[in-house]
Design a protein around this motif. Sequence first.
Motif, PDB file in Angstrom:
ATOM      1  N   PHE A 311       8.726   3.444   8.003  1.00 56.64           N
ATOM      2  CA  PHE A 311       8.219   4.685   7.289  1.00 56.64           C
ATOM      3  C   PHE A 311       7.981   4.701   6.010  1.00 56.64           C
ATOM      4  CE2 PHE A 311      12.870   4.063   6.932  1.00 56.64           C
ATOM      5  CZ  PHE A 311      13.048   4.696   5.708  1.00 56.64           C
ATOM      6  N   VAL A 312       7.265   5.594   5.550  1.00 55.86           N
ATOM      7  CA  VAL A 312       6.887   5.500   3.803  1.00 55.86           C
ATOM      8  C   VAL A 312       6.872   7.011   3.677  1.00 55.86           C
ATOM      9  CG1 VAL A 312       4.319   5.340   4.485  1.00 55.86           C
ATOM     10  CG2 VAL A 312       5.382   4.443   2.324  1.00 55.86           C
ATOM     11  N   VAL A 313       6.780   7.326   2.246  1.00 59.54           N
ATOM     12  CA  VAL A 313       6.674   8.672   1.828  1.00 59.54           C
ATOM     13  C   VAL A 313       5.408   9.194   2.399  1.00 59.54           C
ATOM     14  CG1 VAL A 313       6.355  10.001  -0.228  1.00 59.54           C
ATOM     15  CG2 VAL A 313       8.222   8.298  -0.213  1.00 59.54           C
ATOM     16  N   ASN A 314       5.558  10.346   2.895  1.00 60.14           N
ATOM     17  CA  ASN A 314       4.257  11.331   3.080  1.00 60.14           C
ATOM     18  C   ASN A 314       3.647  11.864   1.788  1.00 60.14           C
ATOM     19  OD1 ASN A 314       2.496  12.845   4.343  1.00 60.14           O
ATOM     20  ND2 ASN A 314       3.792  13.508   5.942  1.00 60.14           N
ATOM     21  N   VAL A 315       2.507  11.441   1.597  1.00 60.72           N
ATOM     22  CA  VAL A 315       2.038  12.121   0.080  1.00 60.72           C
ATOM     23  C   VAL A 315       1.375  13.524   0.724  1.00 60.72           C
ATOM     24  CG1 VAL A 315       1.942   9.991  -1.038  1.00 60.72           C
ATOM     25  CG2 VAL A 315       0.075  10.748   0.428  1.00 60.72           C
ATOM     26  N   GLU A 316       1.290  13.715   1.945  1.00 64.19           N
ATOM     27  CA  GLU A 316       0.554  14.796   2.189  1.00 64.19           C
ATOM     28  C   GLU A 316       1.837  16.243   2.586  1.00 64.19           C
ATOM     29  OE1 GLU A 316      -1.266  13.763   5.745  1.00 64.19           O
ATOM     30  OE2 GLU A 316      -2.702  12.619   4.695  1.00 64.19           O
ATOM     31  N   ASN A 317       2.998  15.695   2.594  1.00 69.70           N
ATOM     32  CA  ASN A 317       4.019  16.736   2.832  1.00 69.70           C
ATOM     33  C   ASN A 317       5.443  15.817   2.239  1.00 69.70           C
ATOM     34  OD1 ASN A 317       5.865  18.521   3.877  1.00 69.70           O
ATOM     35  ND2 ASN A 317       5.824  17.752   5.818  1.00 69.70           N
ATOM     36  N   PHE A 318       5.367  16.051   0.478  1.00 66.21           N
ATOM     37  CA  PHE A 318       6.530  15.530   0.031  1.00 66.21           C
ATOM     38  C   PHE A 318       7.856  15.935   0.484  1.00 66.21           C
ATOM     39  CE2 PHE A 318       2.877  14.896  -2.982  1.00 66.21           C
ATOM     40  CZ  PHE A 318       2.974  13.485  -3.103  1.00 66.21           C
ATOM     41  N   GLY A 319       8.672  14.929   0.399  1.00 63.55           N
ATOM     42  CA  GLY A 319      10.145  15.110   0.902  1.00 63.55           C
ATOM     43  C   GLY A 319      10.372  14.690   2.196  1.00 63.55           C
ATOM     44  N   TYR A 320       9.265  14.463   2.943  1.00 58.48           N
ATOM     45  CA  TYR A 320       9.181  13.830   4.270  1.00 58.48           C
ATOM     46  C   TYR A 320       8.533  12.492   4.278  1.00 58.48           C
ATOM     47  CZ  TYR A 320      11.174  18.302   6.232  1.00 58.48           C
ATOM     48  OH  TYR A 320      11.976  19.171   6.551  1.00 58.48           O
ATOM     49  N   HIS A 321       8.497  11.749   5.621  1.00 59.98           N
ATOM     50  CA  HIS A 321       8.065  10.548   5.515  1.00 59.98           C
ATOM     51  C   HIS A 321       6.987  10.339   6.678  1.00 59.98           C
ATOM     52  CE1 HIS A 321      11.581   9.825   3.014  1.00 59.98           C
ATOM     53  NE2 HIS A 321      11.014   8.777   2.583  1.00 59.98           N
ATOM     54  N   LYS A 322       6.200   9.508   6.730  1.00 61.85           N
ATOM     55  CA  LYS A 322       5.321   9.150   7.918  1.00 61.85           C
ATOM     56  C   LYS A 322       5.958   7.818   8.590  1.00 61.85           C
ATOM     57  CE  LYS A 322       0.572  10.771   6.510  1.00 61.85           C
ATOM     58  NZ  LYS A 322      -0.610  10.287   6.511  1.00 61.85           N
ATOM     59  N   PHE A 323       6.068   8.010   9.907  1.00 62.66           N
ATOM     60  CA  PHE A 323       6.988   6.883  10.664  1.00 62.66           C
ATOM     61  C   PHE A 323       5.684   6.014  11.493  1.00 62.66           C
ATOM     62  CE2 PHE A 323       9.758   9.954   9.316  1.00 62.66           C
ATOM     63  CZ  PHE A 323      11.230   9.285   9.304  1.00 62.66           C
ATOM     64  N   ALA A 324       6.015   5.051  11.720  1.00 62.88           N
ATOM     65  CA  ALA A 324       5.081   4.116  12.358  1.00 62.88           C
ATOM     66  C   ALA A 324       5.913   3.231  13.466  1.00 62.88           C
ATOM     67  CB  ALA A 324       4.275   3.349  11.391  1.00 62.88           C
ATOM     68  N   GLU A 325       4.981   2.954  14.623  1.00 63.96           N
ATOM     69  CA  GLU A 325       5.938   1.818  15.224  1.00 63.96           C
ATOM     70  C   GLU A 325       5.183   0.229  15.037  1.00 63.96           C
ATOM     71  OE1 GLU A 325       4.979   2.895  19.327  1.00 63.96           O
ATOM     72  OE2 GLU A 325       5.361   5.093  19.123  1.00 63.96           O
ATOM     73  N   SER A 326       4.079   0.357  14.544  1.00 63.77           N
ATOM     74  CA  SER A 326       3.573  -0.994  14.245  1.00 63.77           C
ATOM     75  C   SER A 326       3.308  -1.244  12.723  1.00 63.77           C
ATOM     76  CB  SER A 326       2.072  -1.290  15.088  1.00 63.77           C
ATOM     77  OG  SER A 326       1.059  -0.445  14.388  1.00 63.77           O
ATOM     78  N   ILE A 327       3.368  -2.613  12.409  1.00 64.42           N
ATOM     79  CA  ILE A 327       3.096  -3.001  10.804  1.00 64.42           C
ATOM     80  C   ILE A 327       1.832  -2.537  10.517  1.00 64.42           C
ATOM     81  CG2 ILE A 327       2.479  -5.123  11.512  1.00 64.42           C
ATOM     82  CD1 ILE A 327       4.286  -4.020   8.503  1.00 64.42           C
ATOM     83  N   GLU A 328       0.780  -2.765  11.373  1.00 64.36           N
ATOM     84  CA  GLU A 328      -0.712  -2.120  11.115  1.00 64.36           C
ATOM     85  C   GLU A 328      -0.671  -0.714  10.483  1.00 64.36           C
ATOM     86  OE1 GLU A 328      -0.584  -5.782  13.335  1.00 64.36           O
ATOM     87  OE2 GLU A 328       0.168  -3.699  13.819  1.00 64.36           O
ATOM     88  N   GLN A 329      -0.027   0.090  11.477  1.00 68.45           N
ATOM     89  CA  GLN A 329      -0.009   1.509  11.402  1.00 68.45           C
ATOM     90  C   GLN A 329       0.752   1.759   9.951  1.00 68.45           C
ATOM     91  OE1 GLN A 329       1.761   3.772  14.300  1.00 68.45           O
ATOM     92  NE2 GLN A 329       1.301   5.949  13.526  1.00 68.45           N
ATOM     93  N   HIS A 330       1.726   0.981   9.668  1.00 71.48           N
ATOM     94  CA  HIS A 330       2.732   1.346   8.522  1.00 71.48           C
ATOM     95  C   HIS A 330       1.699   0.954   7.239  1.00 71.48           C
ATOM     96  CE1 HIS A 330       5.879   1.278   5.803  1.00 71.48           C
ATOM     97  NE2 HIS A 330       5.560   0.129   5.282  1.00 71.48           N
ATOM     98  N   ASN A 331       1.046   0.073   7.281  1.00 71.98           N
ATOM     99  CA  ASN A 331       0.344  -0.608   6.159  1.00 71.98           C
ATOM    100  C   ASN A 331      -0.840   0.452   5.843  1.00 71.98           C
ATOM    101  OD1 ASN A 331       1.706  -2.906   5.871  1.00 71.98           O
ATOM    102  ND2 ASN A 331       0.311  -4.256   6.955  1.00 71.98           N
ATOM    103  N   ARG A 332      -1.511   1.294   6.826  1.00 73.47           N
ATOM    104  CA  ARG A 332      -2.362   2.253   6.447  1.00 73.47           C
ATOM    105  C   ARG A 332      -1.685   3.458   5.768  1.00 73.47           C
ATOM    106  NH1 ARG A 332      -4.189   0.757  11.695  1.00 73.47           N
ATOM    107  NH2 ARG A 332      -3.254   2.198  12.624  1.00 73.47           N
ATOM    108  N   ASN A 333      -0.308   3.763   6.203  1.00 74.41           N
ATOM    109  CA  ASN A 333       0.344   4.637   5.769  1.00 74.41           C
ATOM    110  C   ASN A 333       0.783   4.567   4.097  1.00 74.41           C
ATOM    111  OD1 ASN A 333       0.254   6.258   7.892  1.00 74.41           O
ATOM    112  ND2 ASN A 333       2.260   5.462   8.670  1.00 74.41           N
ATOM    113  N   ARG A 334       1.074   2.967   4.019  1.00 73.76           N
ATOM    114  CA  ARG A 334       1.653   2.557   2.822  1.00 73.76           C
ATOM    115  C   ARG A 334       0.608   2.676   1.870  1.00 73.76           C
ATOM    116  NH1 ARG A 334       2.312  -1.817  -0.029  1.00 73.76           N
ATOM    117  NH2 ARG A 334       4.244  -2.142  -1.332  1.00 73.76           N
ATOM    118  N   ALA A 335      -0.497   2.205   2.271  1.00 77.22           N
ATOM    119  CA  ALA A 335      -1.997   2.421   1.169  1.00 77.22           C
ATOM    120  C   ALA A 335      -1.779   3.597   0.634  1.00 77.22           C
ATOM    121  CB  ALA A 335      -3.051   1.683   1.986  1.00 77.22           C
ATOM    122  N   ALA A 336      -1.907   4.573   1.424  1.00 82.84           N
ATOM    123  CA  ALA A 336      -1.889   6.044   0.824  1.00 82.84           C
ATOM    124  C   ALA A 336      -0.913   6.239  -0.158  1.00 82.84           C
ATOM    125  CB  ALA A 336      -1.921   6.975   1.994  1.00 82.84           C
ATOM    126  N   TYR A 337       0.315   6.103   0.222  1.00 80.82           N
ATOM    127  CA  TYR A 337       1.399   6.361  -0.813  1.00 80.82           C
ATOM    128  C   TYR A 337       1.257   5.299  -2.121  1.00 80.82           C
ATOM    129  CZ  TYR A 337       6.148   5.604  -3.140  1.00 80.82           C
ATOM    130  OH  TYR A 337       6.999   5.540  -4.051  1.00 80.82           O
TER     131      TYR A 337
END
Length: 348
Positions: A311-337
């Motif tokens: 999981f990583v900070v959700n920059v579209e909804n601060f205070g919450y996080h984006k969750f991922a099942e795979s490292i590939e999905q997480h890396n995409r989420n993390r890049a935005a952060y």
Amino acid sequence: MSNLKKVILWVLILGVVAGGIFTYVVYQTIFADNTAFNNDQAHIYIESTAGFNDVKEELRPLLKDLDAFETVAEKKSYVGNIKAGHYVITKGMSNNDIINTLRVNNVPVTIRFNNQERLEDLAGRLAAQVEIDSLTLLEAMRDPRFLAEKGFNQANALSMYLPNSYQVYWNTSPEGLREKMWKEYENFWNQERKAKAAQMGFTPLQISALAAIVQKETAKADERPRVAGVYVNRLKVGMPLQADPTVIYAKKLLDNDFQQQIKRVLYRDLKLDSKFNTYKYGGIPPGPISMPDISSIDAVLNYEKHNYYYFVVNVENFGYHKFAESIEQHNRNRAAYVRWINEQGINR
């Protein structure tokens, strides 16, 4: 009427008048209102080392006639029998009422504390609410014999103190206060909670340490069971927790500086040699990185079952996080952060 009879009559009259005056003075001194404050109540704090002069100074701004109070105090043998504590006197009380109150009505105070990072911080917070000084209290909290007897050590001793409100006597001893907190801890860790922890394969102390990480990761109580589920999933497959808050705590601990503000964990920080650094050491840290709320502990015990590992900070909804099942999905989420945090110019 003879002169003798007149003398006797006047003597009797004067005696009655004198008796009346004496009775009035006695009544006023002992039983009449002697309070000088406008509120409904006034709070008195008498220290354990206090003498009668200290009590008088405490009462001076609250009474109409301090000398009258002292007279009654001497008659009722209070002067040499001072009792420490917190007392409440009400508007309209007489000297008799006040002294009776100061003898037996030690009223508990409500102590409150929230999420402290260290025992030092907690001792300071509590010392501001009771008579004990912070160093004496800290010494009692760290007492190796007490900790061993209760199943704690220096690294996890903070786990015993659950953020809440408690009733204690203002003049309680350090030992009395820590015993009160131990009993509250035992009451909290009832059979139901212990059974849930055991079913997860953890001890109550491990649950508290994990709950502290979860609480540091998200301020949103409704998200904590999901974050807890991520960490439980990682532990089940042998992944390191890799929790940034543990790195921040490790840096503060190694620097011996808990006042520093760290908003961004750097790559070099991930190599810090501390058992609290969950990037370098696997499993749950040896103790909590802060004092978790009761709600955070329950969030771990009732963690959300899902397939997320990241999981990583959700920059579209601060205070919450984006969750991922795979490292590939997480890396995409993390890049935005990372883009967002760079845009903010946050380097530390």
